[in-house]
Design an enzyme around this catalytic site. Structure first.
Site, short mmCIF file in Angstrom:
data_model
loop_
_atom_site.label_atom_id
_atom_site.label_comp_id
_atom_site.label_asym_id
_atom_site.label_seq_id
_atom_site.Cartn_x
_atom_site.Cartn_y
_atom_site.Cartn_z
N GLU A 87 36.21 83.17 -5.96
CA GLU A 87 36.82 83.51 -7.60
C GLU A 87 37.35 84.86 -7.50
OE1 GLU A 87 33.21 81.25 -9.61
OE2 GLU A 87 33.03 83.37 -9.76
N CYS A 96 41.06 91.02 -9.89
CA CYS A 96 39.82 91.49 -8.88
C CYS A 96 39.93 90.59 -7.71
CB CYS A 96 38.46 91.44 -9.81
SG CYS A 96 37.09 91.63 -8.84
N CYS A 119 28.41 86.63 0.34
CA CYS A 119 28.37 88.08 1.06
C CYS A 119 27.24 88.11 1.68
CB CYS A 119 28.47 89.02 -0.16
SG CYS A 119 28.55 90.95 0.58
N CYS A 122 22.79 92.76 -2.16
CA CYS A 122 22.68 93.94 -3.13
C CYS A 122 21.82 93.07 -4.28
CB CYS A 122 24.07 94.45 -3.90
SG CYS A 122 24.98 95.25 -2.58
N CYS A 178 23.09 91.37 -7.66
CA CYS A 178 24.48 90.84 -7.77
C CYS A 178 24.41 89.44 -7.09
CB CYS A 178 25.31 91.38 -6.41
SG CYS A 178 26.56 90.53 -6.12
N GLU A 214 32.34 91.75 0.95
CA GLU A 214 32.23 93.49 1.50
C GLU A 214 33.59 93.32 2.35
OE1 GLU A 214 32.86 96.56 2.51
OE2 GLU A 214 30.76 96.80 1.58
N ASN A 239 25.53 103.45 -6.80
CA ASN A 239 24.56 102.60 -7.67
C ASN A 239 23.33 103.16 -7.79
OD1 ASN A 239 26.55 100.69 -8.29
ND2 ASN A 239 26.23 99.61 -6.33
N CYS A 244 31.56 92.40 -13.50
CA CYS A 244 30.95 92.61 -12.24
C CYS A 244 29.72 92.11 -11.68
CB CYS A 244 30.91 94.18 -12.38
SG CYS A 244 32.15 95.02 -12.32
S1 SF4 Z 1 27.66 94.10 -4.88
FE1 SF4 Z 1 29.54 93.42 -3.43
S2 SF4 Z 1 28.70 94.05 -1.23
FE2 SF4 Z 1 26.90 93.89 -2.65
S3 SF4 Z 1 26.04 91.76 -2.49
FE3 SF4 Z 1 27.62 91.88 -4.29
S4 SF4 Z 1 29.37 91.14 -3.36
FE4 SF4 Z 1 28.12 91.92 -1.49
#
Ligand code: SF4
Length: 348
Positions: free
Chosen positions: A73, A105, A112, A116, A119, A164, A220, A339
């Site tokens: 995306e 973006c 990933c 995190c 996310c 990442e 964060n 985000c």
């Molecule tokens: S915030 Fe970024 S680094 Fe962390 S899991 Fe999501 S995509 Fe991956």
């Protein structure tokens, strides 16, 4: 491909007609990612499902990247999201467009591995790395769709989509070189965000300034304890090691390191966290600013949005402590483009 946004061999008029016909007859294609689906937000943001690898046939002469589906995306934000505020790159005009500046973006991986906890992309796990062409190609596909004229329109890139970037370092940097040398975008209009991959930051510190984007650290949390809970990667590379690696980057004049800070309701948004964060940022001794992001909700993630008062209070406390602080505007929440929300259509 990169300047004229050509998508078809037959359109390459710098090649003879005969050669173009022979290439087409042999099945050669231009392998630019396709925007397979577009979702429009009421705020003007567009989220794209980008098909990186053709589903019908592999590109002739181009080895297919191994494994996994090839969709990611990419997000177009007219007027940006204020993420670049205060980083010294100024403002601009769009010359007759209905946007004065825009931010794209960009994704660097399908899924990933960093995990995190706040996310949605993390829920996919890592499916595969994108190639350099697929990373740069997302940008070209969006520039083409939005009729952007590089050099006239002000466009910023943020490598903050899925993945990442520093865990796909070689392809990411090769994409940056394509975007700088072939498309003509300035690395000072690009920001790469990392969760704190120390070996990647160390390599990044050695990149020449003419192809080095600006750096954002996805921090964060105000301390290692909370950070390790919400970002397990912190157990491998704690905050001090990340800061140490960042310190070795020779910043350009007026350049600042950005610390991204997602406010999770009740977890990272208290006034004491703001004071602790201010102390941490001061202690780094780096020219820095903080970008606050009010967490955007996603299904299956057990955090809460911070309320307006705690977001304002957090921002005020940081400002009182003398830290430059900006609040990123949530863009495209209604289409899951904000985000931490990128995943839905990739997962199908
Ligand atoms: S915030 Fe970024 S680094 Fe962390 S899991 Fe999501 S995509 Fe991956």
């Amino acid at each position: 491909m990169y300047c004229q946004y050509i998508t078809d061999v037959s359109s390459i008029t710098t090649l003879s007609l005969d050669l173009r016909q022979r290439l087409a007859a042999k099945g050669w294609q231009i392998g630019r990612p396709l925007i397979a689906k577009a979702f429009q937000s009421t705020d003007g943001t567009e989220r794209y499902l980008v098909q990186c690898q053709p589903t019908d046939s592999a590109l002739v002469g181009v080895p297919a990247p191994p494994g996994g589906p090839g969709t990611v995306e990419t997000v177009w934000m007219p007027e940006g999201d204020d993420g670049e505020a205060g980083d010294g790159t100024g403002d601009g005009t769009g010359d007759g467009k209905d946007w004065r500046r825009a931010t794209i973006c960009v994704s660097s991986q399908v899924g990933c591995a960093v995990n995190c906890q706040f996310c949605l992309t993390a829920k996919l796990g890592l499916q595969r790395n994108l190639t350099a062409g697929e990373i740069a190609g997302q940008v070209v596909a969006v520039l083409d769709r939005q009729a952007v004229r590089v050099g006239r329109d002000r466009v910023n890139l943020v490598f903050m989509g899925m993945g990442e970037p520093f865990l796909n370092y070689d392809n990411f940097m090769a994409a940056v070189r394509l975007l700088v040398h072939q498309v003509g975008l300035s690395p000072q209009r690009m920001t790469v965000s990392t969760s704190g991959i120390v070996p990647g930051i160390q390599r990044f510190a050695n990149e020449p300034p003419d192809v080095r984007p600006k750096l954002a650290i996805s921090l964060n949390a105000p301390n290692d304890k909370i950070r390790a809970e919400i970002m397990p990667i912190n157990r491998k590379w704690p905050i001090a090691e990340v800061i140490d690696a960042v310190s070795s980057i020779a910043l350009r004049p007026h350049e600042r390191i950005t610390f991204e800070y997602v406010l999770l309701g009740g977890v990272t948004d208290r006034p004491k966290h703001a004071r602790e964060l201010a102390h941490l940022v001061r202690r780094t001794g780096l020219p820095a600013k903080v970008n606050l992001i009010a967490w955007n909700p996603g299904p299956g993630i057990a955090y809460e949005m911070p309320n307006t008062e705690s977001v304002e209070g957090f921002k005020r406390t940081l400002a009182e402590e003398g830290i430059p602080v900006y609040l990123r505007q949530p863009r495209g929440r209604d289409i899951f483009a904000a985000c931490g929300q990128l995943k839905r259509t990739v997962e199908g």
